[in-house]
Design a protein around this motif. Sequence first.
Motif, PDB file in Angstrom:
ATOM      1  N   LEU A   1     -10.026   5.622  -3.949  1.00  0.00           N
ATOM      2  CA  LEU A   1      -9.972   3.979  -4.206  1.00  0.00           C
ATOM      3  C   LEU A   1     -11.445   3.869  -4.764  1.00  0.00           C
ATOM      4  CD1 LEU A   1      -8.209   2.523  -1.201  1.00  0.00           C
ATOM      5  CD2 LEU A   1      -7.266   3.301  -3.437  1.00  0.00           C
TER       6      LEU A   1
ATOM      7  N   PHE B   1      -8.137   8.356  -0.285  1.00  0.00           N
ATOM      8  CA  PHE B   1      -7.229   7.862  -1.111  1.00  0.00           C
ATOM      9  C   PHE B   1      -7.764   7.562  -2.360  1.00  0.00           C
ATOM     10  CE2 PHE B   1      -5.323   6.605   3.069  1.00  0.00           C
ATOM     11  CZ  PHE B   1      -4.381   7.687   3.258  1.00  0.00           C
TER      12      PHE B   1
ATOM     13  N   GLU C   1      -2.574   2.191 -11.681  1.00  0.00           N
ATOM     14  CA  GLU C   1      -2.474   3.769 -11.590  1.00  0.00           C
ATOM     15  C   GLU C   1      -0.995   4.139 -11.856  1.00  0.00           C
ATOM     16  OE1 GLU C   1      -5.932   5.157 -11.299  1.00  0.00           O
ATOM     17  OE2 GLU C   1      -5.190   5.974  -9.637  1.00  0.00           O
TER      18      GLU C   1
ATOM     19  N   ARG D   1       2.215   6.200  -7.287  1.00  0.00           N
ATOM     20  CA  ARG D   1       0.916   6.671  -7.791  1.00  0.00           C
ATOM     21  C   ARG D   1       0.940   8.060  -8.031  1.00  0.00           C
ATOM     22  NH1 ARG D   1      -4.505   6.267  -4.958  1.00  0.00           N
ATOM     23  NH2 ARG D   1      -6.250   6.675  -6.651  1.00  0.00           N
TER      24      ARG D   1
ATOM     25  N   MET E   1      -0.332   4.732   3.628  1.00  0.00           N
ATOM     26  CA  MET E   1      -0.443   5.571   2.477  1.00  0.00           C
ATOM     27  C   MET E   1      -0.597   7.097   2.988  1.00  0.00           C
ATOM     28  SD  MET E   1      -3.557   3.550   1.012  1.00  0.00           S
ATOM     29  CE  MET E   1      -3.859   4.093  -0.680  1.00  0.00           C
TER      30      MET E   1
ATOM     31  N   ARG F   1      -3.705  -3.727  -4.250  1.00  0.00           N
ATOM     32  CA  ARG F   1      -2.385  -3.413  -4.775  1.00  0.00           C
ATOM     33  C   ARG F   1      -2.332  -3.370  -6.260  1.00  0.00           C
ATOM     34  NH1 ARG F   1       0.513  -7.552  -2.045  1.00  0.00           N
ATOM     35  NH2 ARG F   1      -1.453  -8.618  -2.107  1.00  0.00           N
TER      36      ARG F   1
ATOM     37  N   GLY G   1       3.074   1.439  -3.359  1.00  0.00           N
ATOM     38  CA  GLY G   1       2.136   1.737  -4.495  1.00  0.00           C
ATOM     39  C   GLY G   1       1.437   2.866  -4.774  1.00  0.00           C
ATOM     40  N   HIS G   2       0.966   3.415  -3.399  1.00  0.00           N
ATOM     41  CA  HIS G   2       0.435   4.861  -3.386  1.00  0.00           C
ATOM     42  C   HIS G   2       1.359   5.856  -3.532  1.00  0.00           C
ATOM     43  CE1 HIS G   2      -2.677   7.625  -2.661  1.00  0.00           C
ATOM     44  NE2 HIS G   2      -1.885   8.128  -1.601  1.00  0.00           N
TER      45      HIS G   2
ATOM     46  N   PRO H   1       0.884  -1.215   0.036  1.00  0.00           N
ATOM     47  CA  PRO H   1       0.034   0.092  -0.013  1.00  0.00           C
ATOM     48  C   PRO H   1       0.768   1.130  -0.108  1.00  0.00           C
ATOM     49  CG  PRO H   1      -0.852  -1.448   1.672  1.00  0.00           C
ATOM     50  CD  PRO H   1       0.448  -2.216   0.918  1.00  0.00           C
TER      51      PRO H   1
ATOM     52  N   LEU I   1      -3.397  -0.028  -7.452  1.00  0.00           N
ATOM     53  CA  LEU I   1      -2.297   1.011  -7.343  1.00  0.00           C
ATOM     54  C   LEU I   1      -1.111   0.824  -8.559  1.00  0.00           C
ATOM     55  CD1 LEU I   1      -1.879   1.230  -3.541  1.00  0.00           C
ATOM     56  CD2 LEU I   1      -3.242   2.686  -4.800  1.00  0.00           C
TER      57      LEU I   1
END
Length: 408
Positions: A60, A58, A105, A22, A302, A99, A18-19, A15, A102
């Motif tokens: 999502l 976030f 993205e 992104r 995140m 995941r 990945g974030h 998380p 993310l």
Amino acid sequence: MNLKSFDIVIVGAGPAGGHCARILAKSGRTVLLAEQNDNFNKNDFSSAATPLETLSQFDLPESVIGSFWHKLTIETSKVTQTWESPESLGVVLNFAKFRAFLADEVERFGGEVWLGCRYTGHSQANGETAVEFKQLSDGQLIKVSTKVLVDATGFARAIMYDKENDKPNFLSGTGIEYLIEVEPEVYNKYANDLIFFLGDKWMPKGYSWIFPMEQNRLKVGAGRIFLDAKTVKHLSPLKQYIDLLIDEYLKSKNYKIIDKHGSTLKYSRGLQDIYWKDNIIAIGDTVSTVNFLGGEGIRHGMDGAEIAGKYIEKYLDGKISDFRDYETQMHRKFDGKWNISERLAVRKYIDDVNDELTDKMISYLKYMKTEDIMDILFYYKFEKISRGFGGYLWRKFQGLMQRLRKSF
Ligand SMILES: Cc1cc2nc3c(=O)[nH]c(=O)nc-3n(C[C@H](O)[C@H](O)[C@H](O)COP(=O)(O)OP(=O)(O)OC[C@H]3O[C@@H](n4cnc5c(N)ncnc54)[C@H](O)[C@@H]3O)c2cc1C
């Protein structure tokens, strides 16, 4: 040889990683997100429960949601308390899909995602950092160069510590979880309820849980924390407590195990982690953003990744020359609540609060409103406990906190 070059290389597509990838890809930076697993079903380890606001905070989509929940239940050895709301209170994410989303993205915003690539080392040359990966499919070594390197490898802290022996002592947590398919009548009973088990009857020196997932599927897990491996040697295996929940609590006769997974958490007491070194910055569980009392770490990882993202941008724009201010801001954000949570976790799970006191505490909380319980469990507003306690228990709780403060 000219290496492929990036503004930022992020290792670990959890998380946090990945974030972070992104948001940096979205702002136009050249980003590589590298992950050792070759697909997201491989380490689908997290129960992934989170309050509803995580979705909007976030951004999502619905596609990453396993289920919504609008009830919270705590079971101790003798007491059951449920709080509910007409509205959804939170979701259980499908951790693999989340995941993967993310990572998609990152690619959508022009970044690169390399799965099946394990970080093996880095070296500094000409003001940039060369990062080495081993491609797991064929053992090939790949080198890239980057201006900023991000350690998002979770408990492994693979970049911040060269060798296992260099790591200080962490508080450790281990959790195992089964994803099971149950009869529709069993599922319907628990479909909207996040259930935590705290008493010795269900899970001594730890806690266990049943969370809803997609249709007819439940996540049933058990976890404990410990200071060193010796302290858990004499305890029964976690699997025994998962079987207990399935057989005695759910009373499911014909369940099917879809997946068994689990992982480790390693938390630095007093948040003493290394946050940065030169042009390397650490995020997520690598800097103990997981809250050790409840084991919730996704949205906090995140959150921290967003803070890191701002400093990485400033660094790339030449506005700062190191990540000192990132470390300060992370401490400002996490220190207070994390330190109290950590002490309560040690007291509850390691020193082992008397089982009767756990029963009493939970039965007194029944007078509290659902939103107050959410504030305590998910926003660590422990001061709200005073409202739910009678004078005697509140004094006992304060005495406990004072003793913990002294012993720290
Ligand atoms: C059993 C269990 C249940 C949990 N339940 C919840 C919950 O209900 N709600 C919640 O919010 N949190 C929960 N958590 C905590 C949460 O999952 C973690 O805090 C969160 O995943 C941390 O995110 P992260 O990105 O920092 O690290 P991670 O998710 O651990 O991601 C790190 C990534 O780095 C990769 N990696 C490691 N080393 C390398 C390397 N050398 N090269 C390349 N890649 C590497 C790993 O494969 C991994 O994908 C739970 C944790 C466990 C163990």
